[in-house]
Design a protein around this motif. Structure first.
Motif, PDB file in Angstrom:
ATOM      1  N   LYS A   1      11.033 -14.637  13.476  1.00 43.28           N
ATOM      2  CA  LYS A   1      10.731 -13.202  13.321  1.00 43.28           C
ATOM      3  C   LYS A   1      10.315 -12.923  11.877  1.00 43.28           C
ATOM      4  O   LYS A   1       9.294 -12.287  11.624  1.00 43.28           O
ATOM      5  CB  LYS A   1      11.964 -12.377  13.686  1.00 43.28           C
TER       6      LYS A   1
ATOM      7  N   ARG B   1       6.889 -14.088  11.324  1.00 42.70           N
ATOM      8  CA  ARG B   1       5.878 -13.205  11.927  1.00 42.70           C
ATOM      9  C   ARG B   1       5.616 -11.997  11.027  1.00 42.70           C
ATOM     10  O   ARG B   1       4.482 -11.632  10.746  1.00 42.70           O
ATOM     11  CB  ARG B   1       6.355 -12.713  13.299  1.00 42.70           C
ATOM     12  N   ILE B   2       6.721 -11.417  10.570  1.00 39.80           N
ATOM     13  CA  ILE B   2       6.578 -10.214   9.736  1.00 39.80           C
ATOM     14  C   ILE B   2       5.841 -10.547   8.444  1.00 39.80           C
ATOM     15  O   ILE B   2       4.906  -9.853   8.041  1.00 39.80           O
ATOM     16  CB  ILE B   2       7.964  -9.594   9.429  1.00 39.80           C
TER      17      ILE B   2
ATOM     18  N   LYS C   1       2.131 -11.072   8.997  1.00 36.96           N
ATOM     19  CA  LYS C   1       1.446  -9.795   9.211  1.00 36.96           C
ATOM     20  C   LYS C   1       1.257  -9.062   7.876  1.00 36.96           C
ATOM     21  O   LYS C   1       0.194  -8.531   7.585  1.00 36.96           O
ATOM     22  CB  LYS C   1       2.289  -8.938  10.167  1.00 36.96           C
ATOM     23  N   GLN C   2       2.329  -9.105   7.079  1.00 37.53           N
ATOM     24  CA  GLN C   2       2.263  -8.383   5.805  1.00 37.53           C
ATOM     25  C   GLN C   2       1.221  -8.992   4.872  1.00 37.53           C
ATOM     26  O   GLN C   2       0.551  -8.288   4.133  1.00 37.53           O
ATOM     27  CB  GLN C   2       3.636  -8.388   5.126  1.00 37.53           C
TER      28      GLN C   2
ATOM     29  N   ARG D   1      -2.156  -7.809   5.833  1.00 32.58           N
ATOM     30  CA  ARG D   1      -2.219  -6.428   5.409  1.00 32.58           C
ATOM     31  C   ARG D   1      -2.541  -6.300   3.931  1.00 32.58           C
ATOM     32  O   ARG D   1      -3.431  -5.582   3.525  1.00 32.58           O
ATOM     33  CB  ARG D   1      -0.828  -5.819   5.580  1.00 32.58           C
TER      34      ARG D   1
ATOM     35  N   ASP E   1      -5.509  -4.205   2.089  1.00 25.36           N
ATOM     36  CA  ASP E   1      -5.098  -3.079   1.248  1.00 25.36           C
ATOM     37  C   ASP E   1      -5.578  -3.255  -0.184  1.00 25.36           C
ATOM     38  O   ASP E   1      -6.031  -2.312  -0.819  1.00 25.36           O
ATOM     39  CB  ASP E   1      -3.582  -2.917   1.263  1.00 25.36           C
TER      40      ASP E   1
ATOM     41  N   GLN F   1      -9.192  -2.447  -0.551  1.00 26.80           N
ATOM     42  CA  GLN F   1      -9.372  -0.988  -0.512  1.00 26.80           C
ATOM     43  C   GLN F   1      -9.034  -0.349  -1.855  1.00 26.80           C
ATOM     44  O   GLN F   1      -9.767   0.483  -2.381  1.00 26.80           O
ATOM     45  CB  GLN F   1      -8.433  -0.400   0.529  1.00 26.80           C
ATOM     46  N   VAL F   2      -7.903  -0.765  -2.402  1.00 27.61           N
ATOM     47  CA  VAL F   2      -7.459  -0.193  -3.669  1.00 27.61           C
ATOM     48  C   VAL F   2      -8.467  -0.477  -4.762  1.00 27.61           C
ATOM     49  O   VAL F   2      -8.813   0.392  -5.562  1.00 27.61           O
ATOM     50  CB  VAL F   2      -6.064  -0.736  -4.034  1.00 27.61           C
TER      51      VAL F   2
ATOM     52  N   LYS G   1       9.848  -3.850  12.594  1.00 29.76           N
ATOM     53  CA  LYS G   1       8.642  -4.375  11.964  1.00 29.76           C
ATOM     54  C   LYS G   1       8.176  -5.649  12.644  1.00 29.76           C
ATOM     55  O   LYS G   1       7.166  -6.223  12.254  1.00 29.76           O
ATOM     56  CB  LYS G   1       8.950  -4.709  10.507  1.00 29.76           C
ATOM     57  N   ASP G   2       8.921  -6.098  13.612  1.00 32.51           N
ATOM     58  CA  ASP G   2       8.575  -7.369  14.265  1.00 32.51           C
ATOM     59  C   ASP G   2       7.235  -7.250  14.993  1.00 32.51           C
ATOM     60  O   ASP G   2       7.083  -6.407  15.870  1.00 32.51           O
ATOM     61  CB  ASP G   2       9.681  -7.737  15.258  1.00 32.51           C
ATOM     62  N   PRO G   3       6.266  -8.083  14.640  1.00 31.82           N
ATOM     63  CA  PRO G   3       4.952  -7.967  15.280  1.00 31.82           C
ATOM     64  C   PRO G   3       4.988  -8.406  16.741  1.00 31.82           C
ATOM     65  O   PRO G   3       4.055  -8.121  17.488  1.00 31.82           O
ATOM     66  CB  PRO G   3       4.059  -8.916  14.483  1.00 31.82           C
TER      67      PRO G   3
ATOM     68  N   ASP H   1       2.237  -1.663  10.651  1.00 26.68           N
ATOM     69  CA  ASP H   1       2.341  -2.657  11.727  1.00 26.68           C
ATOM     70  C   ASP H   1       3.705  -2.633  12.384  1.00 26.68           C
ATOM     71  O   ASP H   1       4.245  -3.668  12.750  1.00 26.68           O
ATOM     72  CB  ASP H   1       2.056  -4.067  11.177  1.00 26.68           C
TER      73      ASP H   1
END
Ligand SMILES: Nc1ncnc2c1ncn2[C@@H]1O[C@H](COP(=O)(O)OP(=O)(O)OP(=O)(O)O)[C@@H](O)[C@H]1O
Ligand SMILES: [Mg+2]
Lengths: 357, 384
Positions: free
Chosen positions: A20, A23-24, A27-28, A31, A35, A38-39, B10-12, B83
């Motif tokens: 888990k 995964r997080i 994803k981050q 992201r 981001d 963009q900034v 927050k777990d995808p 997310d």
């Protein structure tokens, strides 16, 4: 066996938690890259925006500044115009007053002038009588002899005709002045009338008499008249006199200024008039300092003046131009040589009807 | 009584995320908590939404559920996160919540809105106190759905909510209704009963630079400004970079007040700038600008105003609708929006909210409702 199961279960749970977490984090990571892009883009945009806004502000600031200056100038012009208007208002009020006074003075002046002749006659007769007495009663009584001596009869009889003569001259001068005054303001003539321009020139000179005459600080200005034969000219006499006044006034100013610089130069104004074809020409020249070519083109602009604040408004010639060119369909021109003098030439049609056609 | 429980993960992985959330919600209940009556689901675009709705339905088969996809989620549980998945469950025995759905917004947004209202009211003849809505935010004039709701409910009926988002892809977003995952739809809750509420709204942008006039508009785009290419206005400030939503147009109303509309793209060839709504032609506009400080000050203002105006003793929950551009502009400081809400509510108030493509609400209760952009809307709800 039981212990093994327990450990295995704990391990499985740990792996699940780690998965888990993984995964997080994954994803981050995805992201944070988008981001960041963009900034960064934003940062560039902000820079441009700020730069351009500052530019905008600067332009609007300089526009405002320019506008401020223009407004200040306009304000100054308006103030000058206002004082000129007040002045001309005062002038016309003064004109009314002067014309009224002139008119009022005229009658009593007539009595005096008309009776002066009689007074002279009467006195001459009385003098004759006194002489006759002196002949017939000689020697006179003592008391009369005393009186003759105290009043100095001999001198008295000798002086009376001279006194009367100078009174006559004085009254004639007053009559002339009064005539000029009412002539200059010409209130009676609001419309175009055929007039003798020499009369207008003369009455203007009369009014300027004081300035022409000089004072302890500067000599008299000589006025040379070269008047030709002029027909009566159809014009607005009051307005034309205003033009003569402006041009002659400028000429005097130029001569005085020149005198202050080079004192031995004689101050001279020449006025020449002539009639040619359908027009009359009036030329007014002065021996002042002249006008540089650069300034000549601005001469007739409203508010153009080289005179100190409070003295000149720069409206004189622009008003004159308007009167000659617009009101009379004539021409007003200037010819000047620096250090030598200036000549203004006025051309006006003899008849306004001719000028129209 | 109004109670909420909030689960936030927050777990995808959709399966693990929803089980974690349900667990969290159950943990917040005690023995005398009644069954939940409604749920609001806010989800990032990448989840398996159908699976999530199925799991929720399996656990709470009787709740009314609405929601949609977002561009960032916030809650008192996890604060700001991207997310992620948030489920808010509502519990009450004196407040009723009914849900409504309208479809085919891109075909006819006004009819879709009317359908949702009809559906939501059902047989109930009572007048609801409040409408809470999540509608599609892409592919049509999203302003029109708000106007559609106003048309049936009245100009000054309190409507709050936001439009769904898709993480700046501007392709497709989703709405949730019961067990259904939809697109191009509007979902809403009507709240009935003894409800107390207040709101606050603020943005922080200031118009700067030249005042111009929109001289030609097409659907969701501006073609000409001051008779020239619309992009020229931005070019003169951004030196040819794409008009971007951090620099919205301030649209001036006759009263001199303005609202904001954010550009989401442009066409160099035609000089058009694209927006998410239609813009009114012949109105005066100005490019607007805000710093992060301005934006955060507005967040505080929005919450403080709502808090000061709350008519009861203490609200039970805060619902927050914040524009996606605020998140984009704030970057790493986005979390400060939530931090301010915590601070100003003295850490006691449960809150939930999302980053949206358009915030819906009035300036004050009883005021004119509109679709806003770049704002932060706070809605406080309670029963006492
Ligand atoms: N005869 C002249 N000799 C030299 N300079 C002259 C002469 N006449 C006019 N000027 C110049 O032209 C300027 C403009 O004259 P104008 O009569 O229009 O205004 P002014 O005399 O300065 O002010 P105002 O007549 O309004 O009191 C004068 O300031 C002066 O510099
Ligand atoms: Mg002058």
């Amino acid at each position: 066996m039981l212990v093994m199961d327990r450990t295995e279960e704990l391990l499985r749970q740990r792996i699940k938690d780690l998965e888990k977490e993984n995964r997080i984090l994954h994803k981050q990571l995805q992201r944070s890259h988008t981001d960041r892009v963009q900034v960064e883009n934003n940062y560039i945009r902000d820079g441009y925006l700020l730069q351009n806004i500052i530019q905008d502000l600067e332009t609007s600031k300089s526009i405002l500044e320019q506008r401020g200056i223009a407004l200040e100038l306009a304000l100054h012009d308006i103030q000058a115009m206002q004082s000129k208007l007040i002045e001309s208002e005062k002038m016309s009020a003064l004109g009314v007053l002067v014309a009224g006074v002139a008119h009022e003075i005229n009658n009593p002046l007539g009595f005096i002038y008309g009776n002066l002749g009689h007074v002279e006659q009467y006195i001459n007769k009385i003098i004759e009588l006194v002489h006759l007495y002196q002949d017939q009663y000689n020697p006179p009584l003592l008391i009369i002899q005393d009186k003759i001596e105290t009043i100095e009869l001999d001198f008295l009889l000798q002086d009376i005709p001279k006194v009367l003569q100078s009174m006559g001259i004085g009254v004639e001068r007053i009559i002339e002045i009064v005539k000029s005054l009412s002539n200059f303001s010409r209130l009676d003539e609001a419309e175009y009338k055929a007039v003798d321009l020499h009369e207008g020139l003369e009455s203007t000179l009369m009014i300027l008499h004081n300035k022409l005459n000089g004072d302890p600080t500067r000599p008299k200005i000589e006025v040379i008249r070269d008047y030709g034969m002029l027909p009566f000219v159809e014009c607005h006499a009051g307005k034309l006199n205003q033009v003569f006044m402006n041009i002659l006034g400028n000429a005097i100013d130029a001569i005085v200024e020149q005198y202050n610089l080079i004192p031995d130069r004689p101050g001279k104004i020449s006025i020449e008039t002539k009639s040619l074809g359908e027009n009359v020409y009036i030329t007014i020249s002065d021996s002042g300092g002249g006008i540089s070519e650069a300034l000549q083109s601005k001469l007739f602009d409203p508010f153009f003046t080289t005179k100190p604040v409070g003295k000149g408004t720069g409206l004189g010639l622009s008003i004159s131009y308007q009167i000659i060119v617009e009101n009379h369909r004539g021409k007003l021109s200037c010819h000047s040589i620096i250090d030598h003098g200036t000549t203004f030439t006025i051309v006006i049609p003899i008849s306004q009807a001719d000028a129209l056609s | 009584m109004l109670k909420v429980t909030i689960g936030h993960s927050k777990d995808p992985d959709s399966e693990s995320a929803i089980s974690e959330i349900i667990e969290q919600c159950l943990e917040q209940c005690d023995s005398d908590t009644p069954d939940p009556i409604a749920g609001l689901l806010l989800a990032a675009i990448d989840f398996d939404h159908q699976l999530i709705l199925d799991r929720i339905h399996a656990k709470f088969p009787n709740i009314a559920l609405i929601g949609g996809t977002t561009d960032g989620e916030m809650s008192s549980k996890l604060q700001f996160s991207q997310d992620s998945l948030v489920l808010t469950l509502f519990y009450s025995d004196d407040i009723q919540i009914q849900a409504g759905l309208g479809r085919n917004l891109s075909h006819d947004p006004v009819a879709g809105a009317a359908e949702a209202v009809r559906h939501g009211k059902g047989q109930n003849t009572e007048t609801p106190k409040l409408c809470l809505t999540v509608a599609e935010g892409i592919g049509y004039d999203s302003n029109a759905v708000v106007e559609g709701l106003k048309k049936v409910l009245g100009k000054r009926f309190p409507i709050f909510g936001g439009v769904s988002a898709d993480q700046l892809r501007f392709q497709k977003s989703f709405q949730f209704f019961g067990r259904e995952v939809l697109t191009d739809a509007v979902t809403l809750f009507f709240l009935y009963g003894d409800l107390q509420f207040s709101c606050g709204i603020a943005h922080g942008w200031k118009p700067i630079g030249k005042v111009a006039t929109l001289t030609e508009v097409a659907s969701n785009s501006v073609v000409k400004i001051d008779g020239k290419f619309a992009t020229d206005l931005y070019d003169s400030y951004l030196q040819g970079l794409q008009p971007s939503p951090e620099y919205p147009l301030a649209i001036f109303e006759e009263s001199g007040e303005f609202y904001l509309r954010l550009p989401v793209g442009s066409n160099r060839e035609t000089g058009e700038i694209h927006f998410l709504t239609n813009l009114p032609v012949e109105t005066q506009v100005q490019v607007a600008f805000a710093t992060r400080e301005d934006v955060l000050r507005a967040t505080q203002d929005s919450f403080q105003i709502a808090f000061d105006r709350y008519p009861g003793r203490h609200p039970d929950v805060a619902l927050l609708f914040s524009c996606f551009i605020r998140r984009q502009l704030l970057g790493t400081r986005t979390q400060e929006e939530c931090q301010w809400v915590n601070k100003l509510s003295k850490q006691e108030l449960p809150f939930v909210g999302f980053y949206t493509y358009g915030e819906i609400g009035p300036m004050e209760i009883g005021g004119k409702v509109r679709l806003h952009q770049e704002t932060f809307i706070t809605l406080l709800l309670g029963t006492s």
